[in-house]
Design an enzyme around this catalytic site. Sequence first.
Site, PDB file in Angstrom:
ATOM      1  N   HIS A   1       0.838  -1.216   0.000  1.00 58.53           N
ATOM      2  CA  HIS A   1       0.000   0.000   0.000  1.00 58.53           C
ATOM      3  C   HIS A   1       0.866   1.256   0.000  1.00 58.53           C
ATOM      4  O   HIS A   1       2.045   1.218   0.339  1.00 58.53           O
ATOM      5  CB  HIS A   1      -0.963   0.019   1.187  1.00 58.53           C
ATOM      6  CG  HIS A   1      -0.346   0.071   2.544  1.00 58.53           C
ATOM      7  ND1 HIS A   1      -0.096  -1.061   3.314  1.00 58.53           N
ATOM      8  CD2 HIS A   1       0.082   1.121   3.308  1.00 58.53           C
ATOM      9  CE1 HIS A   1       0.445  -0.693   4.465  1.00 58.53           C
ATOM     10  NE2 HIS A   1       0.576   0.609   4.494  1.00 58.53           N
TER      11      HIS A   1
ATOM     12  N   HIS B   1       3.837   7.368   3.191  1.00 67.74           N
ATOM     13  CA  HIS B   1       4.803   6.257   3.190  1.00 67.74           C
ATOM     14  C   HIS B   1       4.441   5.240   2.114  1.00 67.74           C
ATOM     15  O   HIS B   1       3.340   5.267   1.571  1.00 67.74           O
ATOM     16  CB  HIS B   1       4.877   5.584   4.564  1.00 67.74           C
ATOM     17  CG  HIS B   1       3.624   4.890   4.999  1.00 67.74           C
ATOM     18  ND1 HIS B   1       2.559   5.544   5.581  1.00 67.74           N
ATOM     19  CD2 HIS B   1       3.262   3.583   4.926  1.00 67.74           C
ATOM     20  CE1 HIS B   1       1.612   4.671   5.859  1.00 67.74           C
ATOM     21  NE2 HIS B   1       1.998   3.479   5.465  1.00 67.74           N
TER      22      HIS B   1
ATOM     23  N   GLU C   1       7.681   1.495   5.025  1.00 68.11           N
ATOM     24  CA  GLU C   1       7.159   0.490   5.968  1.00 68.11           C
ATOM     25  C   GLU C   1       7.378  -0.881   5.339  1.00 68.11           C
ATOM     26  O   GLU C   1       7.206  -1.048   4.121  1.00 68.11           O
ATOM     27  CB  GLU C   1       5.659   0.737   6.186  1.00 68.11           C
ATOM     28  CG  GLU C   1       4.968  -0.287   7.062  1.00 68.11           C
ATOM     29  CD  GLU C   1       3.468  -0.060   7.168  1.00 68.11           C
ATOM     30  OE1 GLU C   1       2.932   0.874   6.530  1.00 68.11           O
ATOM     31  OE2 GLU C   1       2.797  -0.814   7.891  1.00 68.11           O
TER      32      GLU C   1
HETATM   33  C1  LIG Z   1       1.296   0.824  11.349  1.00 66.07           C
HETATM   34  C2  LIG Z   1      -0.114   1.102  11.032  1.00 66.07           C
HETATM   35  C3  LIG Z   1      -0.362   1.422   9.569  1.00 66.07           C
HETATM   36  C4  LIG Z   1      -0.050   0.208   8.723  1.00 66.07           C
HETATM   37  O1  LIG Z   1       0.219   0.343   7.526  1.00 66.07           O
HETATM   38  O2  LIG Z   1      -0.183  -0.907   9.296  1.00 66.07           O
HETATM   39  C5  LIG Z   1       0.449   2.626   9.144  1.00 66.07           C
HETATM   40  O3  LIG Z   1       1.198   2.661   8.202  1.00 66.07           O
HETATM   41  S1  LIG Z   1       0.253   3.984  10.168  1.00 66.07           S
HETATM   42  C6  LIG Z   1       1.405   5.202   9.542  1.00 66.07           C
HETATM   43  C7  LIG Z   1       1.740   6.152  10.637  1.00 66.07           C
HETATM   44  N1  LIG Z   1       2.772   5.598  11.503  1.00 66.07           N
HETATM   45  C8  LIG Z   1       4.075   5.864  11.248  1.00 66.07           C
HETATM   46  O4  LIG Z   1       4.420   6.566  10.332  1.00 66.07           O
HETATM   47  C9  LIG Z   1       5.059   5.225  12.216  1.00 66.07           C
HETATM   48  C10 LIG Z   1       6.482   5.577  11.841  1.00 66.07           C
HETATM   49  N2  LIG Z   1       6.638   7.022  11.712  1.00 66.07           N
HETATM   50  C11 LIG Z   1       7.279   7.760  12.690  1.00 66.07           C
HETATM   51  O5  LIG Z   1       7.757   7.244  13.678  1.00 66.07           O
HETATM   52  C12 LIG Z   1       7.317   9.254  12.443  1.00 66.07           C
HETATM   53  O6  LIG Z   1       6.331   9.612  11.507  1.00 66.07           O
HETATM   54  C13 LIG Z   1       8.710   9.776  11.922  1.00 66.07           C
HETATM   55  C14 LIG Z   1       9.785   9.458  12.958  1.00 66.07           C
HETATM   56  C15 LIG Z   1       9.047   9.166  10.579  1.00 66.07           C
HETATM   57  C16 LIG Z   1       8.598  11.281  11.743  1.00 66.07           C
HETATM   58  O7  LIG Z   1       8.056  11.786  12.917  1.00 66.07           O
HETATM   59  P1  LIG Z   1       7.863  13.370  13.103  1.00 66.07           P
HETATM   60  O8  LIG Z   1       7.319  13.974  11.842  1.00 66.07           O
HETATM   61  O9  LIG Z   1       7.090  13.602  14.355  1.00 66.07           O
HETATM   62  O10 LIG Z   1       9.346  13.782  13.372  1.00 66.07           O
HETATM   63  P2  LIG Z   1      10.193  14.902  12.736  1.00 66.07           P
HETATM   64  O11 LIG Z   1       9.346  16.091  12.400  1.00 66.07           O
HETATM   65  O12 LIG Z   1      11.355  15.068  13.624  1.00 66.07           O
HETATM   66  O13 LIG Z   1      10.677  14.236  11.347  1.00 66.07           O
HETATM   67  C17 LIG Z   1      11.993  13.768  11.250  1.00 66.07           C
HETATM   68  C18 LIG Z   1      12.401  14.005   9.810  1.00 66.07           C
HETATM   69  O14 LIG Z   1      11.653  13.083   9.002  1.00 66.07           O
HETATM   70  C19 LIG Z   1      10.906  13.834   8.047  1.00 66.07           C
HETATM   71  N3  LIG Z   1       9.646  13.132   7.864  1.00 66.07           N
HETATM   72  C20 LIG Z   1       8.625  13.023   8.745  1.00 66.07           C
HETATM   73  N4  LIG Z   1       7.628  12.271   8.209  1.00 66.07           N
HETATM   74  C21 LIG Z   1       8.035  11.941   6.965  1.00 66.07           C
HETATM   75  C22 LIG Z   1       7.470  11.193   5.904  1.00 66.07           C
HETATM   76  N5  LIG Z   1       6.254  10.629   6.049  1.00 66.07           N
HETATM   77  N6  LIG Z   1       8.163  11.043   4.756  1.00 66.07           N
HETATM   78  C23 LIG Z   1       9.391  11.609   4.615  1.00 66.07           C
HETATM   79  N7  LIG Z   1      10.025  12.336   5.586  1.00 66.07           N
HETATM   80  C24 LIG Z   1       9.335  12.485   6.742  1.00 66.07           C
HETATM   81  C25 LIG Z   1      10.719  15.210   8.627  1.00 66.07           C
HETATM   82  O15 LIG Z   1      10.487  16.141   7.602  1.00 66.07           O
HETATM   83  C26 LIG Z   1      12.054  15.391   9.307  1.00 66.07           C
HETATM   84  O16 LIG Z   1      13.008  15.696   8.318  1.00 66.07           O
HETATM   85  P3  LIG Z   1      14.119  16.818   8.634  1.00 66.07           P
HETATM   86  O17 LIG Z   1      14.911  16.901   7.370  1.00 66.07           O
HETATM   87  O18 LIG Z   1      14.870  16.279   9.827  1.00 66.07           O
HETATM   88  O19 LIG Z   1      13.313  18.062   8.943  1.00 66.07           O
HETATM   89 CO   LIG Z   2       1.042   1.699   6.306  1.00 67.49          CO
END
Ligand SMILES: CC[C@H](C(=O)O)C(=O)SCCNC(=O)CCNC(=O)[C@H](O)C(C)(C)COP(=O)(O)OP(=O)(O)OC[C@H]1O[C@@H](n2cnc3c(N)ncnc32)[C@H](O)[C@@H]1OP(=O)(O)O
Ligand SMILES: [Co+2]
Length: 141
Positions: A8, A81, A132
Amino acid sequence: MKIGRLNHVGVATPDVEAAAKGYADLYGATDATPAKAFPKLGVKVIFVSVPNMQIELIEPLGEDSPIHKFLEKNPKGGQHHMCFEVPDIIEARDAMRARGATVLGTGEPYIGAHGVPVIFVHPKDTGGVLVELMQEPGGGH
Ligand SMILES: CC[C@H](C(=O)O)C(=O)SCCNC(=O)CCNC(=O)[C@H](O)C(C)(C)COP(=O)(O)OP(=O)(O)OC[C@H]1O[C@@H](n2cnc3c(N)ncnc32)[C@H](O)[C@@H]1OP(=O)(O)O
Ligand SMILES: [Co+2]
């Protein structure tokens, strides 16, 4: 470990129901699940099925949601993602680490929205794309 099929594409949105209606109205993608909340995962989810994969619409549940900040930066939502299937999630997790990628959280796989274990690889290690990995149904130890 070799990456498998695209399961997905995750799309963050402020309103999964409105987003699902948009996919139905605009693209005729009417095959959608009812919205389901996953409090432990911090999201509400609708899966919209298209011929070869699904669009996972995800809406934050509260400010602790892992997508809360993403939506603050992208208030209308956006691509969040990509999720690929792997035969064995533990082997995949170990391979990510061995290849120098950061596995998010504790690194322990946890049950995702499809009811199988998942991990996430930090976007800083994947060219800015959050990836993921999910255990393919029927896979694993
Ligand atoms: C699991 C259930 C379901 C499934 O399929 O089964 C899902 O997929 S649910 C999806 C939601 N859950 C997750 O995404 C879990 C993992 N994600 C995380 O832990 C956070 O989203 C994380 C750590 C990737 C980012 O968290 P956050 O935005 O709060 O932190 P920062 O602002 O410090 O971001 C760090 C850095 O990453 C860049 N960033 C954030 N999100 C994304 C993204 N989706 N794609 C690309 N880049 C991303 C953000 O811009 C920051 O970059 P920087 O250059 O350091 O500014
Ligand atoms: Co997902």
